[in-house]
Each structure stands twice: as structure tokens, then as C-alpha cells.
Design a protein around this motif. Structure first.
Motif: not given
Length: 645
Positions: A482-483, A467-472, A233-238
Motif C-alpha cells: 500500500f502506497r 466504487h473506485n477501482p482505479e483509485a484502489t 473528492s472524498p474516497k470511501g475507504t472500506v
């Protein structure tokens, strides 16, 4: 706010250039064990008020009456210039309208359109009004649109056409929204969206707009970009204002030849939904040059000829197609022999430039002859004014890079990610090594992990995934690097080389690790080939799926004395297969036997965004391709993996 003039930029960059020979990789004793690290020199530190609107304001203060944007007229090839002051005034009017529509500071505004002037106008108006523009690819499905609208809780969507607006409304209607949720407004550029917005701003005082702008800091969110992704799924990059402005400020100092001159001209034709195009939008406006927009590449050659860009932003596929088209049109006769001789001269000449002695007198004479016969026509294709081509998004073969430099248009290959607002490293007009993606842009720090992964630190690294602290959390090491997910290396001069994606590495049944990227990049240089997917995970040998370029096929067939054929028949034609197998042999010459391609399957349909096999930035969705063509892959090996193949 810290700012510099073009003269001071040139002076700072010259100082950086003069110290290049003295800089080095961190001494071995100071490196983390097993890791290689390099830190570019920091040229400028911005303050907290250096936001994107402040960069536009600086441009107006410097050159209010000079052209900032050129707009193509609906009829003909003429371009109408818009001065910095005129653009700024229009931005203020649209920003007033957005506030007048009731959008509070920080509200999200989605934009779904092809690349055009109105997108840049809306971007800067949203930023000026303290809002957060969110791009949606104009090729997105209703499901993808609904995901972005839900995740961002967008209040307004500005679509390009009536059809696009209806698609957005249908996507919004599919969402389950709480009763208290504010209704979503959907407008269309082709039916007066900007007029509707500016009308809402009548009566909104300029002081209110100025207050919104003044409240912004470098930590304020500038945009949320949803990664198209090749899997999942796409991730919202802030991304923050500082992510953009720090990178722009230092990039201007690092390579002032690109956008700090008044003769700088950039024609944007890649999607503004992609973060690299958004970065260049801000980069060009914060410099001294002019920017133009065209919605697609349908009329690209005529657009380039009329706009006269001084530099181009392309993906490698564009450069491959220009070369392949010239090669295929030349054919196998005398013209073909002349073209291939000229191509070899260009490559030899470029490689000689990197030697202490430089090109020989004989090679210079050959290049002069090749220029008259071949190179001038190719240079004319990019608008006869281009000094540089900036290539990114995928690796460019070193041979093609040498070819373009040899004919007189150096390719500055770079590397970047959505999470870094685009460029991490880039070759510059003065600091360049073909085969690398250049040194890191200051003040980025690059480190290579024990596993060979590229790790980053620096002010352009994103704030996190919405809204995705795990992915962050998973995107960073314990000590804050940053990986990237990319494999690469650093040489002793600090130049970065990309070798592939960590998740794409193939492990054969014999335990050999194979990075598919070098093989795929080499094969895509063939005029018949559109896309390549190298396969072989848990298999006894490496193979490849290949698609044919339907646009190039008729020219190739004609130049080889063959009758026209549809792709479905050409995919099994003996002469086509023989040519592809020769290309495979050439690619295999650069890898070990265990890594070499032993067999190919030519597919009868190409990868496209529409069939879900390409991302909007034209990368292959490898996972989707492996799943879609699982039967073809099994047929290569005589059965599924682990079934005695």
C-alpha cells in the motif's frame, strides 16, 4: 476465536520486549534493491470469527458487572457508569430495532453527530445486526452529505439534532434516485431516534439478532469511512471487521499498559467520524478499562478534571496550545523567566534520560524545583491521572515531546491513516524514541521505496475504495504494498520517522526539493501562530503564509505590554512581526540555506473548517490555501511563477 487474558498479554509483551535488542532490519542482502524494510514480530493470529461484536461479547464474559462506559450527567460534573452487561443489553435492543425497521444484512446506516455515548451504542448495534455504519462529519456541507448518501445508498441516517436532520433531508432531496429506490429514513437523536428504533424491535427474537452476528467474519465490511482529504473528492475507504480486530488484539499485547488494566480510562473528545477515534472506541471496549464521551473541547479542562483519564488521545495542536498558553500567560517578567527556565529543564532532563549516564544529580534537583513551581500545574490541566498522551494526525516537534516527558507525562507519538484503521506505528511505554513515530504495530510490515515513500502490508490495510477501482489499483504497488503517500525512513532498530507528504514536496526554481512539514511544525510552536503554509514551488526561494491564533493573541499582547489589537491590525504590528521573524530564524537554523524561509506574509484571517481551509481532522487543505491566497503568494515573488520572478 483466539483470546488472551491481561496476564497472558503482559507475558507476551514482556517476551516481545526482551527480544527487542535481537530484532533487526532485514539484512541488506535480503532487501529489495534500494529499499529498506522492517517486519514487526507477529504476536497473535485471529480466526475468522474474531469480529467486533465478538470482542464485546468477550468483554461481557470476562467482566459483565464491571464499568465499561461512563456517561456524564446533564447537570454537574458527575459521571454515571454503565456496566459491560448493561451496555451489551442495550446494544441488543437497538440491534433488534434496526432489524425490525427492515434493514437487511449489509445495509448502510449513516451517523452524523458529535462524539457522544449514542454514537458508540449505534456503532455496536449496527455491527451486531450485521449492518455497516457510515460516519458523516457533523461539519459536512449538504453537497458532501449528498455524496456519501449516494455512494453508500444508505437506508437510514441517524443525525444528532433537528437542524442536522433537516440538512440531511435537504441533501437527500437533491439526489436523483431511481423510482424503485427504497426511501431514506432520517431520525434525530435529540428527538427520540433511539426510542423509535427500539420500538421497531419489539417482537424481533434475539435468535434473529444472534444469527446476524454469527454470520459475520473478519472479511465482512465493518464501516465505510470517507476521507476528508486535503485535495480532490472524498474516497470511501472500506474497512473490514478483521482490519479492526486484528489491530486491536495485537495492540493490546504490544502495549498492555494502555487499556488492559482495570484502571484504564479514556475520554473521547475527538470526532468519532474520524477513524482513529473509532479504532480507540473498539480498542478500549475490548480491553478492561472505561470510556467516556464529550462532544467537543469547549469544557475540556473541567471534563478532564472530573473524568480523570489515564491516557489522552490528542492531535499535536492541542499540546502546542497548552504549552503556548502557559508560555504566553507567564509573560516576559519574573514568571515568564521561571516558566522558560522550567521548560528548558524539562527538555534537558528528558534528553538526558536517553543517555547512558542519565540525568545528573544537579539536573534532578533542578527538575524537582521546576516540578513544584511549574509542572504540577500543567499536569493538573490533563486531569491529574494521565500516565500517557497519545499524539497523532500530524508531526509533533521533538522539543515539545521532550518537554512533556520531562514534566512527567510521556507523549507516545504515532502514525496512521484512514486506510489502516488508524495506527501503523506508535511509540510504546517501553519502546520509544522521541522524533520518531515508533516501531510498526505487529504484524504490520513497513518498507521504504527507492523514492522514500512509506509502503505497507498487513491485516489492518483496507479492502479498497468503494466504487473506485482505479483509485484502489493506484493505491498499491504491483507487488501488493500500500502506497501511503508519506515520505519517511526506518532506522536500524525499526523505528519509523515521517518527513512529509510526497505530494507536498516543493521543488524550487533552482531544483531544490523542500519538504514543508519540518518548517511548518517548528513555526506552529510559537504562541502567536495558528497555521503555516510553506510555499515556493517553481519559485526562486522558500516563503511562508502565516495565520495568527486569535485566542492566544490578547494574552501575548498583554504580556508584552501592548494594548489589545484585532488580528487585522496585529498582523502588521512591528513587535508581532519581529517575534514571528525570530521564530522563522529559529526554524531556519535546522535546514540548509536553500530550504530556509526568506519571507513571510501574515494573513488577516485564520484557516477553519467553515472556510474550507482545514479538514475535520484539522489538517490544512494545502491545495485550497494555495488557490485562495494565490495573489498573496504572487506578491511575495513579484508575480506568478514563470513570469520572471
Amino acid at each position: 476465536m483466539t483470546s488472551t487474558s491481561a496476564d497472558s498479554a503482559a507475558s507476551s509483551t514482556a517476551a516481545a520486549s526482551s527480544s527487542t535488542s535481537a530484532r533487526s532490519v532485514t539484512p541488506p542482502g535480503d532487501r529489495p534493491v534500494g529499499a529498506l524494510q522492517w517486519q514487526a514480530p507477529t504476536l497473535i493470529r485471529i480466526d475468522e470469527h474474531t469480529t467486533i461484536p465478538s470482542m464485546l461479547e468477550d468483554r461481557v464474559r470476562r467482566s459483565a458487572g464491571r464499568p465499561l462506559i461512563a456517561r456524564k450527567q446533564e447537570i454537574g460534573e458527575a459521571w454515571q457508569t454503565v456496566t459491560a452487561q448493561a451496555f451489551y443489553d442495550e446494544v441488543q435492543r437497538v440491534a433488534s430495532g434496526l432489524i425490525g425497521m427492515g434493514l437487511e444484512a449489509g445495509a448502510r446506516v449513516a451517523i452524523m453527530s458529535r462524539t457522544r455515548y449514542e454514537w458508540t451504542l449505534l456503532d455496536f448495534a449496527c455491527w451486531t445486526a450485521g449492518l455497516v455504519p457510515v460516519p458523516i462529519y457533523e461539519t459536512s456541507s449538504a453537497e458532501q452529505i449528498a455524496y456519501v448518501l449516494s455512494d453508500t445508498e444508505a437506508r437510514l441516517v441517524v443525525a444528532e439534532s433537528i437542524t442536522t436532520a433537516e440538512l440531511v433531508r435537504a441533501a437527500a432531496a437533491s439526489l436523483e434516485r431511481p423510482p424503485e429506490h427504497v426511501a431514506l429514513t432520517v431520525l434525530s437523536l435529540d428527538t427520540g431516534a433511539l426510542h423509535t428504533i427500539t420500538e421497531a424491535g419489539v417482537g424481533v427474537p434475539r435468535e434473529q439478532v444472534a444469527a446476524r452476528t454469527a454470520a459475520l467474519t473478519t472479511s465482512s465490511t465493518a464501516t465505510i469511512v470517507y476521507t476528508s482529504g486535503t485535495t480532490g473528492s472524498p474516497k470511501g475507504t472500506v474497512l473490514s471487521h478483521g482490519n479492526f480486530t486484528d489491530l486491536c488484539s495485537n495492540a493490546h499485547l504490544w502495549m498492555p499498559e494502555i487499556a488492559m488494566g482495570r484502571d484504564s480510562r479514556l475520554l473521547l473528545f475527538l470526532p468519532l467520524a474520524h477513524v482513529f477515534a473509532r479504532f480507540l472506541e473498539v480498542f478500549q471496549i475490548s480491553g478492561e478499562g472505561v470510556m467516556g464521551h464529550v462532544p467537543d473541547t469547549k469544557n475540556l479542562l473541567s471534563d478532564l478534571a472530573s473524568f480523570h483519564p489515564s491516557y489522552l488521545l490528542v492531535v499535536p495542536r492541542v499540546l502546542e496550545k497548552i504549552y503556548n498558553s502557559a508560555d504566553a500567560r507567564a509573560g516576559n517578567g519574573a514568571a515568564g523567566r521561571v516558566f522558560r527556565w522550567a521548560a528548558k529543564v524539562a527538555v534537558d532532563y528528558s534528553r538526558a534520560l536517553d543517555t547512558p549516564a542519565g540525568p545528573s544529580r544537579a539536573l534532578r534537583a533542578q527538575r524537582a524545583a521546576a516540578d513544584r513551581l511549574v509542572y504540577q500545574r500543567i499536569r493538573a490541566l490533563v486531569g491529574d491521572n494521565a500516565d500517557w498522551i497519545i499524539s497523532g494526525g500530524a508531526p509533533l516537534s521533538p522539543r515539545l515531546a521532550h518537554f512533556y516527558r520531562g514534566l512527567g507525562i510521556p507523549v507516545l507519538e504515532g502514525y496512521g491513516l484512514t486506510e489502516t484503521v488508524g495506527p501503523i506505528a506508535v511509540n510504546t511505554p517501553r519502546l520509544s524514541k522521541i522524533g520518531t513515530v515508533g516501531p510498526p504495530l505487529p504484524p504490520m510490515a513497513v518498507r521504504i521505496s527507492d523514492e522514500g515513500e512509506i509502503l505497507l502490508k498487513g491485516p489492518s490495510v483496507f479492502q479498497g475504495y468503494r466504487h473506485n477501482p482505479e483509485a484502489t489499483a493506484a493505491a498499491f504497488t504491483d507487488d501488493g504494498w500500500f502506497r501511503t503517500g508519506d515520505l519517511g525512513s526506518l532506522d536500524r532498530d525499526g523505528y519509523v520517522t515521517i518527513t512529509g507528504r510526497a505530494k507536498d514536496v516543493i521543488v524550487t526554481a533552482g531544483g531544490k526539493n523542500v519538504s514543508p512539514a519540518p518548517l511548518e511544525d517548528s513555526l506552529r510552536g510559537h504562541p502567536l501562530i495558528s497555521q503555516v503554509v510553506v510555499v515556493g514551488d517553481q519559485r526562486p526561494f522558500v516563503a511562508a503564509l502565516i495565520t495568527l491564533d486569535a485566542e492566544m493573541l490578547p494574552t501575548w499582547l498583554r504580556s508584552h505590554g501592548l494594548e489589545p489589537l484585532p488580528v487585522s491590525e496585529a498582523s502588521s504590528h512591528p513587535q508581532v512581526l519581529a517575534s514571528l521573524n525570530r521564530a522563522v530564524q529559529h526554524a531556519n537554523a535546522h535546514v540548509s540555506r536553500a530550504e530556509s524561509i526568506r519571507e513571510i506574509r501574515v494573513l488577516t484571517a485564520d484557516f477553519t473548517q467553515a472556510n474550507g481551509l482545514l479538514t475535520p481532522s484539522l489538517k490544512v487543505r494545502r491545495g485550497a490555501a494555495l488557490k485562495r491566497f494565490a495573489a498573496e503568494i504572487d506578491a511575495i515573488y513579484g508575480g506568478p511563477a514563470g513570469a520572471g520572478s
